[in-house]
Design an enzyme around this catalytic site. Structure first.
Site, PDB file in Angstrom:
ATOM      1  CB  SER A  58      -0.935   0.127   1.097  1.00 25.07           C
ATOM      2  OG  SER A  58      -0.454  -0.107   2.344  1.00 25.07           O
TER       3      SER A  58
ATOM      4  CE  LYS B  57      -3.795  -6.237  -2.402  1.00 20.55           C
ATOM      5  NZ  LYS B  57      -3.290  -5.471  -3.541  1.00 20.55           N
TER       6      LYS B  57
ATOM      7  CB  SER C  80      -1.327 -15.088 -11.708  1.00 22.83           C
ATOM      8  OG  SER C  80      -1.304 -14.755 -10.181  1.00 22.83           O
TER       9      SER C  80
END
Length: 392
Positions: free
Chosen positions: A238, A281, A313
């Site tokens: 962040s 997040k 992924s």
């Protein structure tokens, strides 16, 4: 702790070369809503794309209630000699810097492809320990198949910059990191230095994408997470975005756009997504709103985030339960299909375009609607309800 590229669940661990281009889109399109909300859209991005109605709006005025026929939208390539009317998603002449691309499998790569398909020039920042592998794979053509754009051309990356977004400037880098052999041969890879290098090489950019996340203790429950692990997650996942904007905003052209990738764990409990990553997040989303105000007032730059669903992924696979999260989404989301990186990439292309010129401070969900659900409908408690299901 180095900042890796983000994963399909917006997670990364200390393992090197975890590219989560955690946030991806590439089938950009538009829905045109009439009095009848049934709208179909097929979209493809090309180097100059247009969202164009191929079926006119037929209004039946003879009926008491005005009916609007089904509108079909699709992106059409601009062909020479044949002018194309419609709503353009055209990023020609724009330059994008995507931080967090280290392979061809995640959201960052997909966003780069969608921006390139719409005409933007692509610059990327790659985590230093993954740089050599990424550049070698690109040079040897291992990514050629995934570089193909809708018009058949290959996505070109103008320049790749080494980047570790955990460090703002060279003075912040510990001696043991400077001496680490994985950083040998690379220079000017702190956030401030990369921004200065981009300015020296190109002058300005128009689009900044943050596709970075790292949580060294992501597999630990929050109650078992150490202070260092928690703060490392916030720093890499962040604050790295705050730092990127701080140093890149002076070279982003007015009217530009910045996009980050987040995850629903910021506001909902996702067991197994630990180590402070859910907190990181949440911080990222809160910062998005504050940064939208500050960047908008001072630089006329828009700031948004894409909350992307789970993606299979490489980075997410390393976490361990990505398949379970994808299965859960398939069973419980309103749209029962597997999310593609291209869908996230296309959303980014829209947010970066002039079509989104009034959108800032927003969290855009691209997760097949899973964020809207209050319960898991695959629970046995709902087995007697006639809930429509799609075979997959």
């Amino acid at each position: 702790m180095a900042a890796c590229t983000a994963s399909g669940l917006h997670m990364a661990t200390t393992r090197p070369f975890m590219s989560n281009s955690h946030h991806q889109l590439s089938k950009a399109g538009a829905a045109i809503f009439g009095s009848n909300s049934k709208v179909s859209s097929w979209v493809r991005l090309t180097s100059s794309s247009y969202i164009s109605s191929v079926t006119p709006l037929n209004r039946a005025f003879s009926s008491p209630s005005m009916r609007i026929a089904k509108v079909v939208t699709k992106a059409m390539a601009e062909s020479s000699g044949n002018p194309v009317s419609g709503l353009p998603i055209n990023l020609k002449g724009k330059r994008a810097f995507i931080a967090g691309v280290a392979d061809d499998n995640g959201y960052g790569w997909a966003i780069a492809k969608s921006l390139a398909a719409a005409g933007a020039e692509i610059l990327v920042g790659t985590w230093v320990p993954a740089l050599n592998i990424f550049e070698t794979s690109l040079r040897r053509g291992k990514f050629d198949e995934s570089r193909v754009l809708p018009d058949g051309s290959l996505m070109e990356i103008t320049k790749i910059y080494p980047l570790d977004a955990v460090y703002d400037s060279l003075e912040d880098v510990p001696e043991d990191v400077k001496a680490n052999k994985r950083y040998a041969g690379s220079s000017k890879w702190t956030v401030k230095e990369v921004a200065e290098s981009v300015k020296e090489d190109f002058g300005n950019i128009d689009i900044l994408v943050h596709s970075l996340a790292n949580g060294p203790e992501v597999t630990k429950p929050l109650l078992e997470t150490s202070r260092n692990g928690y703060l490392a997650a916030l720093s890499a996942s962040s604050y790295s975005y705050v730092s990127l904007l701080k140093h890149f905003l002076p070279i982003i052209n007015p009217g530009g756009s910045s996009i980050s990738l987040t995850y629903i764990a910021s506001e909902r409990i996702i067991p197994g997504y630990g180590g402070g990553m859910s907190s990181a997040k949440a911080a990222l989303e809160s910062d998005t709103r504050v940064l939208a105000f500050e960047a908008g007032r001072k630089y006329k730059v828009r700031v948004n985030a894409i909350s992307a669903g789970p993606l299979r992924s490489r980075a997410a696979k390393a976490i361990g339960f990505i398949d379970m999260m994808i299965d859960y989404s398939l069973e419980n989301a309103p749209l029962q299909k597997e999310l593609s990186a291209e869908e996230v990439g296309n959303t980014a292309a829209f947010l970066a375009s002039s079509l989104a010129s009034a959108i800032t401070g927003a969290i855009i969900y691209v997760d097949n609607g899973l964020n809207a659900m209050g319960v898991g409908v695959d629970s046995p408690i709902f087995e007697k309800l006639d809930i429509p299901k799609t075979k997959h």
